[in-house]
Enzyme design. Structure first.
Site, PDB file in Angstrom:
ATOM      1  N   PRO A 193      -5.468  31.064  22.146  1.00 26.92           N
ATOM      2  CA  PRO A 193      -6.576  30.836  21.194  1.00 26.92           C
ATOM      3  C   PRO A 193      -6.119  30.464  19.781  1.00 26.92           C
ATOM      4  O   PRO A 193      -6.942  30.472  18.862  1.00 26.92           O
ATOM      5  CB  PRO A 193      -7.293  32.193  21.185  1.00 26.92           C
ATOM      6  N   GLY A 194      -4.861  30.154  19.591  1.00 26.87           N
ATOM      7  CA  GLY A 194      -4.460  29.614  18.295  1.00 26.87           C
ATOM      8  C   GLY A 194      -3.748  30.578  17.363  1.00 26.87           C
ATOM      9  O   GLY A 194      -3.524  30.265  16.187  1.00 26.87           O
ATOM     10  N   LYS A 196      -0.638  31.477  17.192  1.00 30.76           N
ATOM     11  CA  LYS A 196       0.621  30.941  16.648  1.00 30.76           C
ATOM     12  C   LYS A 196       0.398  29.573  16.004  1.00 30.76           C
ATOM     13  O   LYS A 196       1.056  29.252  15.025  1.00 30.76           O
ATOM     14  CB  LYS A 196       1.696  30.911  17.736  1.00 30.76           C
ATOM     15  N   ASP A 258       5.023  28.988  23.905  1.00 34.74           N
ATOM     16  CA  ASP A 258       4.586  30.376  24.108  1.00 34.74           C
ATOM     17  C   ASP A 258       3.983  30.370  25.512  1.00 34.74           C
ATOM     18  O   ASP A 258       2.775  30.225  25.683  1.00 34.74           O
ATOM     19  CB  ASP A 258       3.558  30.721  23.025  1.00 34.74           C
ATOM     20  N   CYS A 311       5.022  37.002  26.918  1.00 36.72           N
ATOM     21  CA  CYS A 311       4.709  38.425  26.788  1.00 36.72           C
ATOM     22  C   CYS A 311       4.995  39.088  28.141  1.00 36.72           C
ATOM     23  O   CYS A 311       4.165  39.801  28.683  1.00 36.72           O
ATOM     24  CB  CYS A 311       3.289  38.664  26.296  1.00 36.72           C
TER      25      CYS A 311
HETATM   26  C1  LIG Z   1       0.254  32.828  26.243  1.00 34.86           C
HETATM   27  S1  LIG Z   1      -1.161  31.864  26.103  1.00 34.86           S
HETATM   28  C2  LIG Z   1      -0.923  31.113  24.531  1.00 34.86           C
HETATM   29  C3  LIG Z   1      -1.260  31.998  23.361  1.00 34.86           C
HETATM   30  C4  LIG Z   1      -1.175  31.221  22.053  1.00 34.86           C
HETATM   31  N1  LIG Z   1       0.119  30.593  21.874  1.00 34.86           N
HETATM   32  C5  LIG Z   1      -1.446  32.125  20.862  1.00 34.86           C
HETATM   33  O1  LIG Z   1      -0.508  32.561  20.186  1.00 34.86           O
HETATM   34  O2  LIG Z   1      -2.618  32.387  20.602  1.00 34.86           O
HETATM   35  C6  LIG Z   1      -0.795  30.529  27.161  1.00 34.86           C
HETATM   36  C7  LIG Z   1      -1.825  29.389  27.124  1.00 34.86           C
HETATM   37  O3  LIG Z   1      -1.275  28.286  27.835  1.00 34.86           O
HETATM   38  C8  LIG Z   1      -2.314  27.624  28.511  1.00 34.86           C
HETATM   39  N2  LIG Z   1      -1.679  26.801  29.552  1.00 34.86           N
HETATM   40  C9  LIG Z   1      -1.355  27.148  30.823  1.00 34.86           C
HETATM   41  N3  LIG Z   1      -0.720  26.128  31.433  1.00 34.86           N
HETATM   42  C10 LIG Z   1      -0.632  25.117  30.532  1.00 34.86           C
HETATM   43  C11 LIG Z   1      -0.098  23.791  30.565  1.00 34.86           C
HETATM   44  N4  LIG Z   1       0.480  23.321  31.668  1.00 34.86           N
HETATM   45  N5  LIG Z   1      -0.201  23.033  29.457  1.00 34.86           N
HETATM   46  C12 LIG Z   1      -0.802  23.509  28.344  1.00 34.86           C
HETATM   47  N6  LIG Z   1      -1.338  24.742  28.256  1.00 34.86           N
HETATM   48  C13 LIG Z   1      -1.259  25.538  29.331  1.00 34.86           C
HETATM   49  C14 LIG Z   1      -3.168  28.766  29.009  1.00 34.86           C
HETATM   50  O4  LIG Z   1      -4.467  28.302  29.327  1.00 34.86           O
HETATM   51  C15 LIG Z   1      -3.134  29.705  27.799  1.00 34.86           C
HETATM   52  O5  LIG Z   1      -4.185  29.421  26.923  1.00 34.86           O
END
Ligand SMILES: C[S@@+](CC[C@H](N)C(=O)[O-])C[C@H]1O[C@@H](n2cnc3c(N)ncnc32)[C@H](O)[C@@H]1O
Length: 386
Positions: A193-194, A196, A258, A311
């Site tokens: 959700p943004g 980072k 991430d 995580c």
């Molecule tokens: C760990 S969360 C990210 C949290 C975010 N970086 C933050 O700090 O708020 C991982 C995200 O990667 C997305 N995701 C999963 N596979 C993906 C892909 N192949 N390409 C882009 N995003 C992807 C997921 O939907 C999820 O929203």
């Protein structure tokens, strides 16, 4: 790395009496416990920590695009919150926050949580007692106790003065060595959700460009909302799989991956993960992480830095992914990080590169954070070694 074939599959360990006892006591699947005992220091302490939740830590990050950290601190202190500095300048620990046990005496500004005897108490004890309206008004103003608002409902939150996020996430972005300038370009490969992305934007002082990728359409609104709430103006949001980023032909000074993961490290916030995760999930995540890290590294300019984080505690999602990258590209070099415990240099019969100890692990029961992993990789200016 020796036994390189074995990093293609999750590693399972035979159970024993101890792992059975722990899995029954703390309600985990036993295969998870047998694995934890092989890569989490003082694993039983972690299980106790998750179980009692006696010492959960909450952090906020001041949004320097909108307010300086000290002014935010003063405003929240005036509201009754208690904040403590952390290893990241703009991140504070919130010692008391909008839970039921914390109340603030509005008139005195002193938190007591102890209520004194009221006219209502007197009436209950002596129904014929006469209570004047002035007495009631005075009591209402003197003893009125107010719950602290939840951290997500303050004026300051809604104005985008802070983001609620774990300290480990703040460390990951701090380690990106971001320089605010117009021609600095950052790729965030898994953005919603943004948390980072918005931190990167403030490190860039809204200069340069961020390309924020998110593949899940259901998670895009939260990303767009947070970018807008935090006043971010330098970010292009793309609904794509970030494995496909090379098709756009962009190159970046910094890449953050991430990575989507099994989230073992946040079991304390979502206990369903004690039993819902499977070996298959671990395999799926690990394979996707390999595809994503290759694409991210390719999109990095020579001399650029990639931060890889999860995580999760699982070596298959952490050290094995980094090993996979450095085995493939000779110009991928692990760089040291400032905080956390050393990454694993061995796991089961697998021996990682010796500098894998420069990657970092965070454990809730040791670091007061979520379970987290961070690796910092520089793309040297040597030619690719594919
Ligand atoms: C760990 S969360 C990210 C949290 C975010 N970086 C933050 O700090 O708020 C991982 C995200 O990667 C997305 N995701 C999963 N596979 C993906 C892909 N192949 N390409 C882009 N995003 C992807 C997921 O939907 C999820 O929203």
């Amino acid at each position: 790395m020796s036994n390189s074939g074995s990093y293609n599959n999750p590693v399972l360990f035979p159970g024993n009496e101890y792992s059975r006892m722990l899995s029954e006591k703390y309600h985990y699947k036993e295969w998870m416990i047998s694995r934890f005992l092989n890569y989490i220091p003082d694993a039983e302490d972690l299980l106790k920590y998750v179980d009692t939740k006696s010492n959960l830590h909450t952090y906020i990050r001041a949004n320097t695009l909108k307010i300086d950290p000290n002014s935010l601190k003063v405003r929240l202190l005036e509201k009754g919150f208690k904040l403590k500095n952390t290893i990241v300048d703009e991140v504070f620990e919130v010692i008391n926050h909008g839970s039921d046990q914390f109340t603030k005496k509005v008139t005195s500004g002193v938190s007591t949580g102890v209520s004194s005897s009221s006219s209502m108490d007197s009436l209950i004890r002596n129904p014929s007692a006469r209570i004047s309206s002035n007495q009631i008004k005075e009591e209402q103003s003197n003893s009125k106790e107010r719950k602290l608002p939840s951290l997500g409902s303050t004026f300051e939150y809604l104005k985008g003065y802070y983001y609620i996020q774990d300290l480990s996430s703040g460390v990951a972005v701090s380690e990106m060595d971001i320089h605010p300038s117009d021609d600095f370009h950052v790729l965030d490969m898994a953005a919603a959700p943004g948390g980072k992305t918005t931190h990167i934007a403030q490190k860039l002082n809204n200069l340069g460009k961020i390309v924020a990728c998110e593949s899940n359409p259901n998670r895009l609104p939260s990303l767009v909302f947070n970018l807008s709430r935090m006043g971010v103006k330098n970010t292009l949001v793309l609904k794509i799989k970030s494995e496909d980023i090379m098709q756009l032909g962009f190159r970046f000074d910094r890449v953050l991956l991430d990575a989507p993961c099994t989230c073992e490290g946040i079991i304390l916030k979502d206990e369903s993960r004690k039993r819902s995760r499977t070996i298959r999930d671990l395999n799926i995540c690990s394979n996707r992480q390999k595809r994503m890290i290759l694409a991210g590294f390719e999109a990095l300019k020579p001399g650029g830095i990639m931060i890889y984080s999860t995580c999760s505690f699982a070596p298959e999602e952490n050290e094995m992914i980094i090993q996979f990258l450095i085995d493939k590209f000779k110009n991928a070099q692990i760089e040291p990080l400032n905080y956390g415990s050393s990454g694993l240099t061995t796991f089961n019969d697998i021996i990682f590169s010796s500098n894998m100890n420069q990657t970092r692990r965070f454990y809730p029961h040791l670091h007061d954070t979520n379970g987290f992993f961070i690796a910092k990789i520089r793309k040297s200016t040597e030619p690719d070694g594919v």
